[in-house]
Design an enzyme around this catalytic site. Structure first.
Site, mmCIF file in Angstrom:
data_model
loop_
_atom_site.group_PDB
_atom_site.id
_atom_site.type_symbol
_atom_site.label_atom_id
_atom_site.label_comp_id
_atom_site.label_asym_id
_atom_site.label_seq_id
_atom_site.Cartn_x
_atom_site.Cartn_y
_atom_site.Cartn_z
ATOM 1 N N GLY A 162 -104.683 47.453 -44.521
ATOM 2 C CA GLY A 162 -103.648 47.749 -43.527
ATOM 3 C C GLY A 162 -102.557 46.684 -43.433
ATOM 4 N N ASN A 179 -109.804 57.765 -46.017
ATOM 5 C CA ASN A 179 -110.470 57.323 -44.792
ATOM 6 C C ASN A 179 -109.447 57.401 -43.670
ATOM 7 O OD1 ASN A 179 -111.877 56.136 -42.765
ATOM 8 N ND2 ASN A 179 -112.032 54.108 -43.711
ATOM 9 N N GLU A 237 -113.286 46.218 -50.725
ATOM 10 C CA GLU A 237 -112.117 46.197 -49.841
ATOM 11 C C GLU A 237 -111.916 44.786 -49.294
ATOM 12 O OE1 GLU A 237 -111.225 50.439 -48.227
ATOM 13 O OE2 GLU A 237 -112.433 49.370 -46.786
ATOM 14 N N LYS A 240 -109.900 57.110 -40.578
ATOM 15 C CA LYS A 240 -110.211 56.206 -39.455
ATOM 16 C C LYS A 240 -110.035 56.963 -38.133
ATOM 17 C CE LYS A 240 -109.002 52.390 -42.447
ATOM 18 N NZ LYS A 240 -108.464 51.048 -42.622
ATOM 19 N N HIS A 270 -118.018 49.360 -43.604
ATOM 20 C CA HIS A 270 -116.574 49.087 -43.553
ATOM 21 C C HIS A 270 -116.316 47.828 -42.732
ATOM 22 C CE1 HIS A 270 -112.295 49.511 -42.993
ATOM 23 N NE2 HIS A 270 -112.303 50.401 -43.975
ATOM 24 N N GLU A 276 -114.064 47.069 -40.724
ATOM 25 C CA GLU A 276 -113.687 47.285 -39.318
ATOM 26 C C GLU A 276 -114.927 47.467 -38.457
ATOM 27 O OE1 GLU A 276 -110.972 50.479 -40.107
ATOM 28 O OE2 GLU A 276 -109.541 49.049 -40.957
ATOM 29 N N SER A 330 -104.503 48.639 -48.862
ATOM 30 C CA SER A 330 -103.064 48.858 -49.080
ATOM 31 C C SER A 330 -102.749 49.548 -50.406
ATOM 32 C CB SER A 330 -102.291 47.535 -48.959
ATOM 33 O OG SER A 330 -102.427 47.016 -47.653
#
Ligand code: 13P
Length: 252
Positions: free
Chosen positions: A176, A9, A170, A11, A98, A100, A216
């Site tokens: 991250g 991904n 996730e 992003k 996701h 985000e 991560s």
């Protein structure tokens, strides 16, 4: 045995040159080094580069996924991209849910369900993300949160529709941050998710559905994570931006 899957991904990171050169280099390295692996590999570049990425990958076993679609079929939604548009350039997969997008674009479960339905209408495979926040885990609410996310979205799908899904667990606190879930934490959640699928759709689906871990993952922890019995691969952010690291993850 379930197939292992690794998804990059990217992003909002790579521009045109970075996207296309990564893909070309990756294909070259795989063929020059005669790399054998047992994974389905999916790359998720940004919208403007989906078409060219798909063209470069024609005739290979690698696939492309979009990072989002709009929930409506068509119309006055400035700046949005529809499932039909993706279909028209040969894209077959999309990432939905996701964290985000849930956080920064305010995508709630009801919107995500609309996105799922439109994706299914256009025959897109869906990589659907679930996961709890740091506070929720601290309160020991992770199972309740993930169950609720699935119940309000994916579990509205029929037995036939559910075959189009990959699930990605996730945990938000691991994305991250460099703080990977331990393989025990990840395995426990994956097993829990698989049991939810067993209860809802039966043994055949629960045995077949790929449940990926994301948060991560890097070239040193991937092997331990991927060797867990209910972890069928990974959805990778930062470490998928470095060719050699991503290659090692693919080979883990
Ligand atoms: P990182 O691998 O950078 O933690 O990102 C995970 C992720 O969000 C993949 O979708």
């Amino acid at each position: 045995m379930r197939k292992k899957v690794v998804i990059a991904n990217w992003k909002m990171n790579y521009d045109f040159y970075e996207t296309t050169s990564f893909i070309r280099n990756f294909l070259n390295v795989i063929s020059e080094r005669n790399i054998n692996h047992d994974k389905e590999i999916i790359l998720a570049p940004s919208f403007p580069f989906l078409h060219i990425s798909n063209q470069i990958l024609q005739g290979t076993t690698l696939n492309v996924a979009a990072q989002n679609i709009h929930q409506k079929e068509k119309g006055s939604y400035t700046g949005e991209v529809s499932a039909l548009m993706l279909k028209s350039i040969g894209i077959q997969k999309v990432i939905l849910g996701h964290s985000e997008r849930r956080e920064f674009c305010f995508e709630k479960n009801n919107i995500l369900l609309e996105k799922i339905k439109i994706a299914l209408k256009y025959d897109l495979n869906i990589i659907f993300c679930v996961g709890e926040s740091f506070i929720e885990r601290n309160d020991n609410k992770q199972f309740e949160i993930v169950k609720n996310q699935l119940k309000k979205t994916v579990f509205h799908c029929s037995l036939d529709e559910i075959k189009s899904f990959y699930i990605a667990y996730e945990p938000i606190w691991a994305i991250g941050t460099g703080k990977t879930a331990t393989f025990e934490q990840a395995q426990t959640m994956h097993e829990f998710i698989r049991i939810l699928f067993l209860e809802k759709y039966g043994e055949n689906i629960s045995n077949k559905i790929s449940i990926l871990y994301g948060g991560s993952i890097n070239d040193t922890n991937a092997r331990d994570l991927f060797s867990q019995k209910d972890i069928d691969g990974g959805l990778i952010g930062n470490s998928s931006l470095k060719l050699e690291k991503f290659l090692k993850i693919v080979q883990s």
